[in-house]
Design an enzyme around this catalytic site. Sequence first.
Site, PDB file in Angstrom:
ATOM      1  N   HIS A  41       0.868  -1.177   0.000  1.00 47.39           N
ATOM      2  CA  HIS A  41       0.000   0.000   0.000  1.00 47.39           C
ATOM      3  C   HIS A  41       0.904   1.225   0.000  1.00 47.39           C
ATOM      4  O   HIS A  41       1.881   1.288   0.747  1.00 47.39           O
ATOM      5  CB  HIS A  41      -0.894  -0.010   1.236  1.00 47.39           C
ATOM      6  CG  HIS A  41      -2.049   0.932   1.148  1.00 47.39           C
ATOM      7  ND1 HIS A  41      -1.884   2.295   1.175  1.00 47.39           N
ATOM      8  CD2 HIS A  41      -3.384   0.713   1.006  1.00 47.39           C
ATOM      9  CE1 HIS A  41      -3.079   2.874   1.081  1.00 47.39           C
ATOM     10  NE2 HIS A  41      -3.997   1.938   0.973  1.00 47.39           N
ATOM     11  N   ARG A  70      -6.188   9.487  -1.411  1.00 49.32           N
ATOM     12  CA  ARG A  70      -5.691   9.809  -2.758  1.00 49.32           C
ATOM     13  C   ARG A  70      -6.844   9.879  -3.753  1.00 49.32           C
ATOM     14  O   ARG A  70      -6.834  10.687  -4.677  1.00 49.32           O
ATOM     15  CB  ARG A  70      -4.669   8.766  -3.197  1.00 49.32           C
ATOM     16  CG  ARG A  70      -3.368   8.834  -2.418  1.00 49.32           C
ATOM     17  CD  ARG A  70      -2.338   7.845  -2.912  1.00 49.32           C
ATOM     18  NE  ARG A  70      -2.717   6.467  -2.653  1.00 49.32           N
ATOM     19  CZ  ARG A  70      -2.981   5.565  -3.585  1.00 49.32           C
ATOM     20  NH1 ARG A  70      -2.912   5.887  -4.869  1.00 49.32           N
ATOM     21  NH2 ARG A  70      -3.307   4.327  -3.255  1.00 49.32           N
TER      22      ARG A  70
END
Length: 575
Positions: A237, A259
């Site tokens: 991640h 994001r």
Amino acid sequence: MSLERLKTDILILGSGGAGLFAALHALKANPDLDVTVASKGLLGKCGCTRMVQGGYNVALNPGDSVERHFMDTIEGGKWLPHQELAWTLVSTAVERVRELENEIGCFFDRNPDGTLHGKAFAGQSFDRTVHKGDLTGIEIINRLMEQVWARPIRRLEEHRAVALIPAADGALAGVLMIDIRTGALRFVAARVVLLATGGGPTMYRYHTPSGDKSMDGLAMALRAGLRLRDMEMVQFHPTGLLAGADTRMTGTVLEEGLRGVGGHLLNGAMHRFMADYDDKLERATRDVVSRAIYTEMKAGRTNPHGGVYIKMSHLGPVQVAKEFKGMVERCRDCGFDLAGGLVEVVPTAHYFMGGVICRPDTSTDWPGLFVAGEDASGMHGANRLGGNGVANSTVFGGIAGDEMPRFIAADPGHRDPDAHVLDAEVQRALLPFERKGGDLNDLRERLLAVMWDEVGLVRDRAGLDRAIAALDSIEAELLATGVADAGRAFNLTWHDWLNLRSLTEVSRVIALAARKRENSRGAHFRSDFPEPGDLISSRFTVARQTAAGIDITDEPVAFTHVRPGETLLDKVAAE
């Protein structure tokens, strides 16, 4: 020595989303069956489903479709997924999310018109990630836990599975377990077993899974001779919290929705660097963003602690605090202001795409053994899309729960365990009590370092060779090291030793499979073989333990729904 024995119809190893869904479905399919859930920790309080922040991918809203979700999954997986498994995932997710709401009792966030809200996650062509704020996993696991508690489902909490035990004729007989509270060894005879222990690549310096995760399920499957696929595929991640070496918070995920909604990644010079790597910027797939951050780190363009920053303040601190309440509070506890300032992040080992080869009905090569969740493989290929993880667990956990009673109906009865195998596995589990105590922490630190440095985000042949040699050395030293305390009740050093053995065994397979794949796909990047290779001739790796050692082969991907260069969206548009 004495060995305690229990008997059940269905034994489920793991109490995450896959295990609890399986238990509920199995009991519903046949209420007369004895269903037992064994958990390494406390039911519903351990494992990774509870830690899910982001959400649940499902194609529900106008403009989206199961076909679009499928294409995102296949393309995100770099054309390596098992397409029947991927189709089962995306098509059944629609049914399962309704079940979560209407039968399990989950509450998810909604749009003003009452439809389920889908937020943006990277690598997807539609905002389809259903969620409960940024604490989706807690909502799902709490409701599942309540449903299990309300039913006559037996619970073996704080029980560690250490071996899958065959009968004398090779059929599955049950599982050898350790009662962590007492230290007693216990054989649980079962007519069927579900392997749903979760993956958890905690052999890397930075990692997200809960501390109880040590790849036990895959280590047991490997020793049992089962075939494992895609073992080189470790997902990092991009945004793990970098809170310092002295806190377990380092490595924990700051979810993809940050994001997706428009967060920026900045290097040490405050440059928004993703424009240098991908046109999708921060919404590129996890492998792309993670390698971009890693490249910035290797080039020295970092913050003082060696990572990069994520910045959300340009979206409005009040709005960020509202949408991501859990993460804002978590960052505040570690001294960071996520809503209005900068938070230090680093790529962190998050999910394991590799696992036991299975069919869409979750059955495996070993009759009576089923697999679901992160122990299974094929659904994601080279890359798992954010939001496909908890969907995967609940979809296939439910399928396993439906299928296991059918297997029992056709193949009733328990089998006696092979006494020789059972004795050997008991001795294997007790081995550290026969050795002099040593420094397990040093061995763990060496494992973390070699996997991060040599088998991490960027790999090459020389580094993989070094890693395999180092892993052989670590394992040899571990087998010569014991535990000082002879008591077995709540002996956490013993379990640390067992954790290290599982992690080392699986780490070796990861390195060997990575050496076998001489191209770069998704989470697997070889700097000496940077090209993806011909998609139409894609092959997946297969690992199997034999008497001679670990055998790594490869097999062709079957393009049963769509071939490289084609898309199912043309069909949807024509309808």
